[in-house]
Enzyme design. Structure first.
Site, mmCIF file in Angstrom:
data_model
loop_
_atom_site.group_PDB
_atom_site.id
_atom_site.type_symbol
_atom_site.label_atom_id
_atom_site.label_comp_id
_atom_site.label_asym_id
_atom_site.label_seq_id
_atom_site.Cartn_x
_atom_site.Cartn_y
_atom_site.Cartn_z
ATOM 1 N N LYS A 74 -51.430 45.080 27.525
ATOM 2 C CA LYS A 74 -51.566 45.345 26.100
ATOM 3 C C LYS A 74 -52.333 44.204 25.388
ATOM 4 C CE LYS A 74 -49.448 49.350 25.737
ATOM 5 N NZ LYS A 74 -49.060 49.901 27.049
HETATM 6 C C1 LIG Z 1 -47.725 50.945 26.885
HETATM 7 C C2 LIG Z 1 -47.301 52.030 26.001
HETATM 8 C C3 LIG Z 1 -45.956 52.340 25.791
HETATM 9 C C4 LIG Z 1 -44.822 51.739 26.574
HETATM 10 O O1 LIG Z 1 -44.833 50.410 26.740
HETATM 11 P P1 LIG Z 1 -44.193 49.679 28.034
HETATM 12 O O2 LIG Z 1 -44.002 48.316 27.503
HETATM 13 O O3 LIG Z 1 -45.184 49.742 29.135
HETATM 14 O O4 LIG Z 1 -42.914 50.369 28.342
HETATM 15 C C5 LIG Z 1 -45.634 53.324 24.874
HETATM 16 N N1 LIG Z 1 -46.587 53.999 24.214
HETATM 17 C C6 LIG Z 1 -47.888 53.747 24.402
HETATM 18 C C7 LIG Z 1 -48.903 54.516 23.614
HETATM 19 C C8 LIG Z 1 -48.294 52.777 25.317
HETATM 20 O O5 LIG Z 1 -49.593 52.565 25.523
#
Ligand SMILES: *Cc1c(COP(=O)(O)O)cnc(C)c1O
Length: 404
Positions: free
Chosen positions: A186
């Site tokens: 992210k």
């Molecule tokens: C990455 C992501 C999540 C979940 O995050 P994690 O930390 O990987 O559990 C939820 N929604 C979206 C749109 C994402 O890209």
């Protein structure tokens, strides 16, 4: 997009602060932790950075979505309207609280089409969950108006858009609550982690309890805490929070670099005949983590994606064929494969909604490519990449014109 590209001395320093004390847990051990409280510190800095009253850190973005839904009172049989284009986590989280995901079409913003949301509202609808995909934002004024009109909860999945804003407000702070993910790919990362942000004291308090087995966190002795609510363990560790603290302090510079690279690539692609771009509801609030564009046909888009990869231009996503982000390829959903039995009502409705065709979304997603921005490119590298992309895309379009 990825903060992991710039992991360095700042992250090491914060992690070392925790290692020096040996207290890896965010709660308790007051006498021996030498006043090191990385999770608390990160929550405070999140509130300041995004101008929001409360932040609760969690072990992941998925846990953040589940926790937010629980705290907002979304549960058994409630319908949650969400987009066909998202990461599968948003869908998982809805199911995890016993609610029913209702998938609706996106438009050329690559986020919820407000008209499709309005059409999907039933007497069971409890919430609308826009997903701010690929670093940009949903049409929040329109969605908020719909939620206000029908008294629905607005929960923003801002996991992919940390640092984006809409008309001056950080995404995630516009609805009743919002979520961030700090997973490894992210915009900023804790390795694994997430957050719920909200201006509601009540929602925050419930998130705090739900994510730690229901602990009320009133005293200094965890064993003596009361548990007014059922909860689970979605806690973040001090080590993860420490990494996040260093990353959050660099978010401003990450965004600056991303936007700069985004603009360079955009300059290279903007005049190609046949290429158009994702609509961005508030361009000033875009994070620039991706540049998403449309080709004239599915065939051309798929060929472009293949040719870009074959020519060494990495980081281009053709979501239409992706197994995780677009509903078309969610095979567990289509086959109804769950390890544990879902409640019969939930199962029936999930199957009903999800075996449905989405021609309007298909028409958009089948022509879309998203190209991710690196934080490590030099100006020259970004320009060379953009020029290479432009040459490949023009060639593919020309070849199709000849064969058509
Ligand atoms: C990455 C992501 C999540 C979940 O995050 P994690 O930390 O990987 O559990 C939820 N929604 C979206 C749109 C994402 O890209």
């Amino acid at each position: 997009m990825p903060g992991y590209e710039l992991f360095g001395a700042e992250e090491r320093k914060e992690v070392n602060d925790v290692l020096e004390t040996g207290i890896l847990m965010r709660y308790g051990f007051d006498a021996v932790r030498k006043d090191v409280w990385k999770a608390k510190e990160l929550e405070e800095e999140i509130c300041k950075t995004f101008d929001v009253a409360h932040a609760q850190l969690l072990s992941s973005g998925t846990a953040a979505l589940t926790t937010a839904m629980a705290a907002l009172g979304i549960g058994a049989g409630d319908e949650v309207i969400m987009p066909t284009f998202t990461f599968v986590a948003s869908f998982e989280a809805v199911l995890s609280v016993g609610a029913i995901p209702v998938m609706v079409d996106i438009d050329e913003t690559l986020t919820l089409n407000p008209a499709a949301v309005e059409n999907a509202i039933t007497s069971k609808t409890k919430a609308v969950m826009p997903v701010h995909m690929c670093g940009s934002m949903a049409q929040m004024d329109e969605l908020k108006a719909i939620c206000d009109k029908h008294s629905l909860i607005l929960l923003e999945d801002a996991c992919q858009a940390i640092g984006a804003s809409y008309k001056g407000k950080s995404v995630g702070t516009i609805g009743n609550a919002g979520t961030f993910s700090f997973d490894f790919v992210k915009i900023i990362t804790c390795a694994e982690g997430g957050a719920v942000i909200t201006n509601s004291q009540e929602v925050y308090k419930k998130c705090d309890e739900y994510s730690d087995h229901g602990h009320d966190h009133m005293g200094k002795d965890r064993g003596a805490d009361l548990h007014p609510y059922l909860g689970y363990n979605y806690r973040i560790s001090e080590l993860h929070a420490a990494v996040g603290l260093a990353q959050l302090r660099k978010l401003g510079s990450f965004l600056k670099t991303q936007k700069h690279n985004h603009d360079i690539i955009y300059d290279c692609l903007k005049n190609i005949e046949g290429v158009s771009f994702r609509q961005i509801p508030d361009p000033a609030g875009n994070t620039g983590s991706f540049i998403s564009f449309f080709l004239p046909t599915e065939d051309i888009a798929r060929t472009c994606a293949t040719e870009l990869a074959a020519n060494g231009v990495a980081g281009n996503f053709y979501w239409y064929d992706n197994n995780w982000h677009y509903i078309r390829k969610w095979q567990h959903l289509q086959s109804g494969s769950w390890m544990h039995r879902l409640h019969e009502d939930q199962k029936l409705q999930v199957m009903h909604y999800t075996n449905q065709a989405f021609p309007a979304s298909d028409a958009i997603m089948s022509r879309c490519i998203s190209s991710s921005m690196s934080l490590l490119w030099t100006e020259t590298q970004a320009r060379e990449r953009g020029q290479k992309m432009a040459a490949i895309i023009k060639q593919v379009i020309a070849n199709h014109a000849v064969t058509a």
